[in-house]
Design an enzyme around this catalytic site. Structure first.
Site, PDB file in Angstrom:
ATOM      1  N   THR A   1      21.969  -9.109 -14.620  1.00  0.00           N
ATOM      2  CA  THR A   1      22.790 -10.077 -13.887  1.00  0.00           C
ATOM      3  C   THR A   1      22.035 -10.622 -12.680  1.00  0.00           C
ATOM      4  OG1 THR A   1      24.792  -8.892 -14.555  1.00  0.00           O
ATOM      5  CG2 THR A   1      24.980 -10.422 -12.703  1.00  0.00           C
TER       6      THR A   1
ATOM      7  N   CYS B   1       2.167  -3.014   2.331  1.00  0.00           N
ATOM      8  CA  CYS B   1       2.232  -2.157   1.144  1.00  0.00           C
ATOM      9  C   CYS B   1       1.226  -1.015   1.215  1.00  0.00           C
ATOM     10  CB  CYS B   1       1.988  -2.982  -0.113  1.00  0.00           C
ATOM     11  SG  CYS B   1       3.290  -4.190  -0.392  1.00  0.00           S
TER      12      CYS B   1
END
Length: 391
Positions: free
Chosen positions: A238, A328
């Site tokens: 979704t 990161c």
């Protein structure tokens, strides 16, 4: 304490207009876009409107825009599906890529036996396109080239149009991580023949957790998240309706103000270079980050002339948010691969890298406070180490 944010390459503050647009959607348009009733179809229309908006910006068709959770997901999908479904046997890349690209490539090497060739950058962080052409011509295997548009640590910009032309001439696919340039530069992908590109909304004052992949319709790429038929069956699940609307609003604001934002940030960046040169003796700048040509206006990579691994924490204690490399890689015990590529062994052992990254909200007063804090830290550091040597 007056807090100053100078880590915009990691993420940017969400614009108030974006927040307002998303709150409205969460309150009113809560339907599942796959539902056939009016609640669902109203949500579906919102998604398709943003898809057309993104496609218009890039001069591509809406069917070539696939909404994802972020640039990392987009890059993973593109690289792994190219191997799994398009028969890629060789990947050409560089050691300067974002971790999500380099780790995806390494995963394909380890699990699928893909041959990987890295183009070693110059000391300025440039990619040798002659070497790229040589590698392309030397193999008859199905090849994917993955080179980022602008580096997230040193800001170097590569000529993706030229790279795309080299790839097309040698029947190779071309993927570019465009996370740092999307919505910051005019990108015409009808002229720049990349096959794949990626985006994260939070890099241009949109929400986290939403991005998109550009997948050229002629590529034949297939999804790696299976389930329902969402996103042209390329990304099941979704859709994040509020996030996609937030991405669209952030893109709208960025495009409306691109000229003004670009001018402001370039001016701030140049001012930062001037102030640091004047106040921190021996400071250097990495890659092409201090230049105006072939360099992203949002990123400046500095090199302090002494080793101080606590510099980020010390600045944070003074209310200044900054990084020493990619977010990161934060917390890692060793320097990032990018720094290892562009710094000498002596610089690695005796100097300290800093990444300063700007937004249209950054002011000269912010930079003055940063320079003042760095002067104070540098003075204290030098005095302390001098005392240690004398003892």
């Amino acid at each position: 304490m007056n807090k100053i944010y100078l880590d915009n390459a990691a993420t940017t503050p969400i614009s108030e207009e974006v927040i307002d647009a998303m709150v409205s959607i969460m309150k009113i348009n809560f339907g599942n876009p796959s539902s056939t009733h009016s609640f669902g179809q109203e949500a579906k229309i919102l998604i398709e409107n943003v898809r057309r908006q993104v496609a218009d910006y890039l001069h591509v068709t809406p069917a070539e825009i696939i909404f994802t959770s972020c640039g990392t997901e987009s890059n993973n999908m593109i690289i792994k599906s190219s191997v799994e479904h398009l028969g890629v046997e060789t990947i050409i890349s560089s050691p300067l890529e974002h971790k999500c690209v380099s780790e995806s490539i390494l995963d394909m090497k380890n699990r699928k036996g893909v041959e990987v060739n890295y183009i070693r950058p110059t000391e300025k962080g440039d990619i040798d396109l002659n070497k790229l052409e040589e590698l392309l011509k030397s193999s008859d295997k199905k090849t994917l080239v993955s080179l980022m548009h602008a580096n997230n640590e040193i800001g170097n910009i590569v000529d993706i149009k030229k790279i795309a032309e080299l790839c097309k001439a040698n029947n190779a696919l071309f993927h570019s991580d465009t996370v740092q340039t999307m919505a910051h530069m005019n990108l015409d992908l009808s002229d720049i023949q990349v096959d794949f590109a990626s985006c994260s909304a939070h890099k241009f004052h949109g929400p986290k957790g939403v991005g998109f992949a550009f997948i050229r319709k002629s590529s034949g790429l297939r999804g790696i998240i299976t389930g329902g038929p969402q996103e042209r069956s390329l990304r099941a699940g979704t859709e994040n309706v509020a996030g996609i609307v937030g991405l669209g609003k952030a893109l709208e604001l960025s495009l409306q103000n691109m000229e003004a934002y670009t001018h402001h940030m370039q001016e701030i960046k140049n001012y930062t270079v001037e102030r640091l040169y004047a106040e921190i003796p021996g400071i250097k700048f990495n890659g092409r980050s201090a230049e105006n040509e072939n360099s992203l206006y949002t990123v400046l990579s500095a090199l302090l002339p002494y080793k101080n691994p606590l510099i980020g924490l010390q600045l944070d204690m003074k209310g200044i948010a900054i990084s020493q490399g990619s977010a990161c890689s934060s917390g890692a015990s060793k320097p990032s691969m990018v720094m290892m590529m562009v710094l000498s062994e002596e610089e690695m052992d005796h100097c300290t890298p800093l990444r300063i990254s700007f937004s249209h909200m950054t002011t000269k007063e912010d930079i003055d406070q940063l320079v003042s804090a760095l002067k104070e830290i540098s003075r204290d550091f030098i005095i302390e180490n001098t005392n240690v040597e004398h003892r």
